[in-house]
Design a protein around this motif. Structure first.
Motif, mmCIF file in Angstrom:
data_model
loop_
_atom_site.group_PDB
_atom_site.id
_atom_site.type_symbol
_atom_site.label_atom_id
_atom_site.label_comp_id
_atom_site.label_asym_id
_atom_site.label_seq_id
_atom_site.Cartn_x
_atom_site.Cartn_y
_atom_site.Cartn_z
ATOM 1 N N VAL A 210 0.797 -1.232 0.000
ATOM 2 C CA VAL A 210 0.000 0.000 0.000
ATOM 3 C C VAL A 210 0.830 1.282 0.000
ATOM 4 N N CYS A 211 2.060 1.238 0.495
ATOM 5 C CA CYS A 211 2.843 2.465 0.661
ATOM 6 C C CYS A 211 3.587 2.859 -0.612
ATOM 7 N N ASP A 212 3.616 4.174 -0.886
ATOM 8 C CA ASP A 212 4.429 4.689 -1.983
ATOM 9 C C ASP A 212 5.905 4.552 -1.639
ATOM 10 N N ARG A 213 6.242 4.948 -0.416
ATOM 11 C CA ARG A 213 7.618 4.782 0.069
ATOM 12 C C ARG A 213 7.588 4.336 1.528
ATOM 13 N N ILE A 214 8.694 3.753 1.941
ATOM 14 C CA ILE A 214 8.807 3.242 3.307
ATOM 15 C C ILE A 214 10.154 3.651 3.882
ATOM 16 N N GLY A 215 10.129 4.059 5.152
ATOM 17 C CA GLY A 215 11.369 4.345 5.870
ATOM 18 C C GLY A 215 11.590 3.285 6.935
ATOM 19 N N ILE A 216 12.759 2.645 6.887
ATOM 20 C CA ILE A 216 13.078 1.587 7.845
ATOM 21 C C ILE A 216 13.879 2.180 8.998
ATOM 22 N N ILE A 217 13.321 2.072 10.211
ATOM 23 C CA ILE A 217 13.965 2.623 11.403
ATOM 24 C C ILE A 217 14.832 1.558 12.057
ATOM 25 N N HIS A 218 16.086 1.878 12.259
ATOM 26 C CA HIS A 218 17.021 0.941 12.904
ATOM 27 C C HIS A 218 18.168 1.748 13.496
ATOM 28 N N ASN A 219 18.634 1.316 14.659
ATOM 29 C CA ASN A 219 19.748 2.013 15.337
ATOM 30 C C ASN A 219 19.468 3.503 15.500
ATOM 31 N N LYS A 220 18.222 3.811 15.891
ATOM 32 C CA LYS A 220 17.819 5.169 16.286
ATOM 33 C C LYS A 220 17.745 6.165 15.128
ATOM 34 N N SER A 221 17.708 5.656 13.892
ATOM 35 C CA SER A 221 17.612 6.558 12.759
ATOM 36 C C SER A 221 16.929 5.849 11.592
ATOM 37 N N ILE A 222 16.803 6.561 10.476
ATOM 38 C CA ILE A 222 16.247 5.977 9.261
ATOM 39 C C ILE A 222 17.388 5.346 8.479
ATOM 40 N N MET A 223 17.396 4.023 8.414
ATOM 41 C CA MET A 223 18.476 3.319 7.721
ATOM 42 C C MET A 223 18.302 3.352 6.208
ATOM 43 N N GLU A 224 17.069 3.190 5.753
ATOM 44 C CA GLU A 224 16.791 3.168 4.320
ATOM 45 C C GLU A 224 15.436 3.803 4.050
ATOM 46 N N VAL A 225 15.311 4.476 2.909
ATOM 47 C CA VAL A 225 14.041 5.027 2.449
ATOM 48 C C VAL A 225 13.896 4.709 0.964
ATOM 49 N N GLY A 226 12.725 4.257 0.565
ATOM 50 C CA GLY A 226 12.493 3.989 -0.850
ATOM 51 C C GLY A 226 11.170 3.303 -1.075
ATOM 52 N N THR A 227 10.841 3.083 -2.336
ATOM 53 C CA THR A 227 9.667 2.292 -2.638
ATOM 54 C C THR A 227 9.955 0.847 -2.209
ATOM 55 N N PRO A 228 8.920 0.047 -1.977
ATOM 56 C CA PRO A 228 9.175 -1.357 -1.626
ATOM 57 C C PRO A 228 10.068 -2.069 -2.634
ATOM 58 N N ASP A 229 9.850 -1.819 -3.911
ATOM 59 C CA ASP A 229 10.678 -2.470 -4.936
ATOM 60 C C ASP A 229 12.123 -1.990 -4.883
ATOM 61 N N GLN A 230 12.323 -0.698 -4.632
ATOM 62 C CA GLN A 230 13.692 -0.177 -4.515
ATOM 63 C C GLN A 230 14.423 -0.808 -3.346
ATOM 64 N N LEU A 231 13.747 -0.897 -2.208
ATOM 65 C CA LEU A 231 14.373 -1.481 -1.018
ATOM 66 C C LEU A 231 14.755 -2.936 -1.261
ATOM 67 N N LYS A 232 13.868 -3.666 -1.927
ATOM 68 C CA LYS A 232 14.152 -5.083 -2.188
ATOM 69 C C LYS A 232 15.302 -5.239 -3.185
ATOM 70 N N SER A 233 15.306 -4.415 -4.226
ATOM 71 C CA SER A 233 16.369 -4.541 -5.235
ATOM 72 C C SER A 233 17.727 -4.113 -4.681
ATOM 73 N N ASN A 234 17.718 -3.197 -3.699
ATOM 74 C CA ASN A 234 18.976 -2.747 -3.099
ATOM 75 C C ASN A 234 19.624 -3.828 -2.239
ATOM 76 N N TYR A 235 18.802 -4.677 -1.644
ATOM 77 C CA TYR A 235 19.318 -5.633 -0.664
ATOM 78 C C TYR A 235 19.287 -7.093 -1.114
ATOM 79 N N ILE A 236 18.352 -7.426 -1.981
ATOM 80 C CA ILE A 236 18.190 -8.843 -2.324
ATOM 81 C C ILE A 236 18.234 -8.995 -3.832
ATOM 82 N N LYS A 237 19.185 -9.780 -4.303
ATOM 83 C CA LYS A 237 19.357 -9.996 -5.736
ATOM 84 C C LYS A 237 18.862 -11.379 -6.173
ATOM 85 N N ASN A 238 18.227 -12.092 -5.255
ATOM 86 C CA ASN A 238 17.838 -13.467 -5.543
ATOM 87 C C ASN A 238 16.334 -13.649 -5.589
#
Length: 317
Positions: A210-238
């Motif tokens: 449902v979200c256009d973009r998502i911010g992942i909170i980790h270690n007291k800050s925003i670690m990553e921001v992007g569309t769900p597809d961007q976040l997945k392509s940045n981290y998972i190539k399989n």
């Protein structure tokens, strides 16, 4: 989503702590007008703190949150409380309406808090009752509502003054799957009407579609921001190949681990999940192995990794 170059909200080096307990550190983020933006984080990661700071309820130790306000200028939420009150609506995780009032009375009451003219208030109440699907139950006491109806009334109360931004904290917490789906449909409908929505949740599988973009909170800050597809392509190539065979899962897993294109194999819900860099080659290897072992296929599917796996990778860093 409106792709205007000018963000609606800007977090600038936001730092928040309670006593000596640091919650957020140097948080920087921009949210665009018309977005449905999601914050994802584990319990205690600071999601609710971000939302309470965004409306000026909590003040940071350092940094600022700016919103695009009247006069085409950016203003601090901490110095412009009256405009923030008009511009933002906030539906908290725990319902904040009055149990001894009816649905309709609650809406009129919250409309009065914003000093809405009588005609506008009546029009807003009628429109919201239709929007949340509770028009026929408007005379029902709030204390008798089901969990799903409570969520819808809470959202309606936060929309009574036609805010530009709707903030939602865990909007589907404690709801069953059917009610969760109907609540998200309502949220998407509100967003399509032009309202910018900012939502915090730990339910990754619900935010992803449902979200256009998502911010992942980790270690007291925003670690990553992007569309769900961007976040997945940045981290998972399989890709994932999910197999349920008639038996011998342990043997299949052992033999497939030595194949060239398989990155990892996990067991989930009596199925084997193969993470592969080459779906075609891995499928060929699996089918050849099953034939050799005289195994039957109960089910076989190829899927893309979920946002949950991105979240797990970031938190396991």
């Amino acid at each position: 989503m409106n792709n205007s170059m000018q963000p609606l909200i800007k977090f600038e080096n936001l730092t928040k702590q309670y006593g000596k307990n640091l919650i957020l550190k140097n948080l920087n983020l921009e949210i665009n007008k018309g977005e449905l933006f999601g914050f994802i984080g584990m319990s205690g990661s600071g999601k609710t703190t971000i939302l309470n700071t965004l409306i000026g309820f909590l003040e940071p130790e350092e940094g600022d949150i700016l919103f695009h306000g009247s006069g085409n200028s950016y203003k601090s939420v901490f110095k412009n409380s009256k405009e923030v009150r008009r511009k933002f609506g906030f539906a908290t995780q725990i319902a904040s309406f009055y149990p001894k009032l009816t649905i309709e009375e609650n809406l009129f009451h919250f409309g009065s808090l914003y000093n809405l003219p009588k005609k506008i208030k009546k029009n807003n109440v009628d429109n919201l009752l239709r929007l949340i699907g509770l028009e026929s139950e408007k005379k029902q006491l709030a204390q008798s509502l089901s969990g799903g109806m409570e969520k819808r009334l809470g959202i309606a109360c936060s929309l009574i003054h036609n805010p530009e931004v709707l903030i939602l904290d865990e909007p589907t917490a404690n709801l069953d799957p059917v009610l969760r789906e109907s609540t998200w449909k309502l949220i998407k409908d509100i967003n399509k009407m032009g309202t910018t929505i900012i939502v915090a949740s730990h339910l990754l599988e619900e935010l992803e579609p449902v979200c256009d973009r998502i911010g992942i909170i980790h270690n007291k800050s925003i670690m990553e921001v992007g569309t769900p597809d961007q976040l997945k392509s940045n981290y998972i190539k399989n890709d994932e190949i999910i197999l349920k065979a008639s038996g011998k899962h342990n043997e299949i897993k052992k033999l497939m681990k030595s194949t060239r294109y398989v990155y990892d194999i996990k067991e989930k819900d009596d199925k084997l999940v193969f993470y592969t860099k080459s779906t075609k080659n891995t499928l060929s290897n699996i089918l050849h192995l099953l034939n050799r072992l005289n195994e039957n296929i109960i089910s076989l599917e190829v899927t893309n990794p979920s946002l949950k796996e991105v979240f797990e990778l970031i938190h396991n860093k």
